[in-house]
Design a protein around this motif. Structure first.
Motif, short mmCIF file in Angstrom:
data_model
loop_
_atom_site.label_atom_id
_atom_site.label_comp_id
_atom_site.label_asym_id
_atom_site.label_seq_id
_atom_site.Cartn_x
_atom_site.Cartn_y
_atom_site.Cartn_z
N THR A 1 9.65 15.14 4.30
CA THR A 1 10.16 15.27 2.93
C THR A 1 11.67 15.09 2.96
N ARG B 1 4.32 15.48 7.88
CA ARG B 1 4.79 15.18 6.53
C ARG B 1 6.31 15.30 6.49
N LYS C 1 3.31 4.85 8.66
CA LYS C 1 3.75 5.64 7.52
C LYS C 1 2.67 5.56 6.46
N GLN C 2 2.28 6.71 5.92
CA GLN C 2 1.27 6.70 4.85
C GLN C 2 1.78 7.45 3.64
N GLU C 3 1.93 6.72 2.56
CA GLU C 3 2.31 7.32 1.29
C GLU C 3 1.05 7.73 0.54
N SER C 4 1.23 8.64 -0.37
CA SER C 4 0.10 9.19 -1.11
C SER C 4 -0.69 8.10 -1.81
N GLY D 1 12.66 7.18 -0.28
CA GLY D 1 11.46 6.39 -0.02
C GLY D 1 10.86 6.63 1.35
N ASP D 2 11.55 7.35 2.20
CA ASP D 2 11.02 7.66 3.52
C ASP D 2 10.06 8.85 3.47
N SER D 3 10.02 9.54 2.36
CA SER D 3 9.10 10.67 2.22
C SER D 3 7.67 10.17 2.30
N ALA D 4 6.92 10.69 3.27
CA ALA D 4 5.55 10.24 3.51
C ALA D 4 4.99 11.04 4.67
N LYS E 1 -2.21 5.58 -0.51
CA LYS E 1 -2.15 4.26 0.11
C LYS E 1 -2.66 4.31 1.55
#
Lengths: 116, 115
Positions: free
Chosen positions: B112, B110, B37-40, B83-86, B42
């Protein structure tokens, strides 16, 4: 316990220059991998270092080289920079328990390289 | 050659619903698969992995399914949260006994979560 750290955070270079990126692995880890991530793409494997030697290498030219130090930290060097080298460079660390490692890789936040 | 692809580049899911992210891989020799999982802003974060001698593995709210016959990998996230948005990536190791030495990543999906 600090995770994987990378420096610098951001870097701007011009074509033809050389750059060195640095990575400190997570405490207890002895293996470092480097990845290049272009915008909107998945990470691409560059190489992996273990016991101060390059253990595996992806499809990257010789302009990309690396080093691992006795304290397990690592550097990625890129020579003769091209515009296409602009990307996020990610370092990941893990520990190798003899033979092939199937242990989790922990990624750092990356270094954003812009080549003008 | 080695390639890992995803069926859908974007996925929108209502909060609380389950989500399924799919991935096709081409290297039948791969014996290790990972979801990240990659968040913006990070680096990728490990979610769950699976070896080729397994068909299913469960973690906290996540399940990975591996179908070696059709070379397909999926990630199921239960009761999705904001918080799963990634962006979610699958990765494969490209061959038996390579471990995590030379991972090939897909292009990502992605996800959302709609409140």
């Amino acid at each position: 316990d600090a995770g994987v750290t990378q420096s610098p955070t951001h870097l701007i270079k011009t074509r033809g220059q050389q750059v060195t990126l640095r990575c400190s692995p997570k405490s207890g880890h002895d293996t470092v991998s480097w990845y290049q991530q272009a915008l909107g793409q998945g990470p691409q494997f560059i190489f992996q270092y273990y016991e101060e030697e390059e253990r595996q290498r992806g499809n990257f030219p010789d302009r990309f080289s690396g080093h691992q130090f006795p304290n397990y930290s690592s550097e990625l060097n890129v020579n003769a920079l091209l515009l296409g080298d602009s990307a996020l460079y990610l370092c990941a660390s893990s520990w190798t328990s003899g033979g092939a490692s199937y242990n989790e890789q922990f990624f750092g936040p990356g270094t954003r390289l812009t080549v003008l | 050659g080695e390639s890992v692809g995803l069926h859908l580049p974007t996925l929108s899911v209502q909060e609380g619903d389950n989500s399924i992210i799919n991935c096709a891989y081409s290297n039948s020799a791969s014996d290790y698969f990972i979801w990240y999982k990659q968040e913006s802003g990070k680096g990728p974060q490990f979610i769950i992995d699976i070896r080729s001698n397994m068909d299913k593995r469960q973690g906290q709210r996540v399940t990975v399914l591996l179908n070696k016959t059709v070379k397909h990998l999926s990630l199921q996230i239960a009761a999705t949260q904001p918080g799963d948005s990634a962006v979610y990536f699958c990765a494969e190791n490209g061959g038996p006994n390579f471990g995590n030495e030379k991972l090939t990543f897909g292009t990502g999906t992605r996800l959302t979560i709609i409140p």
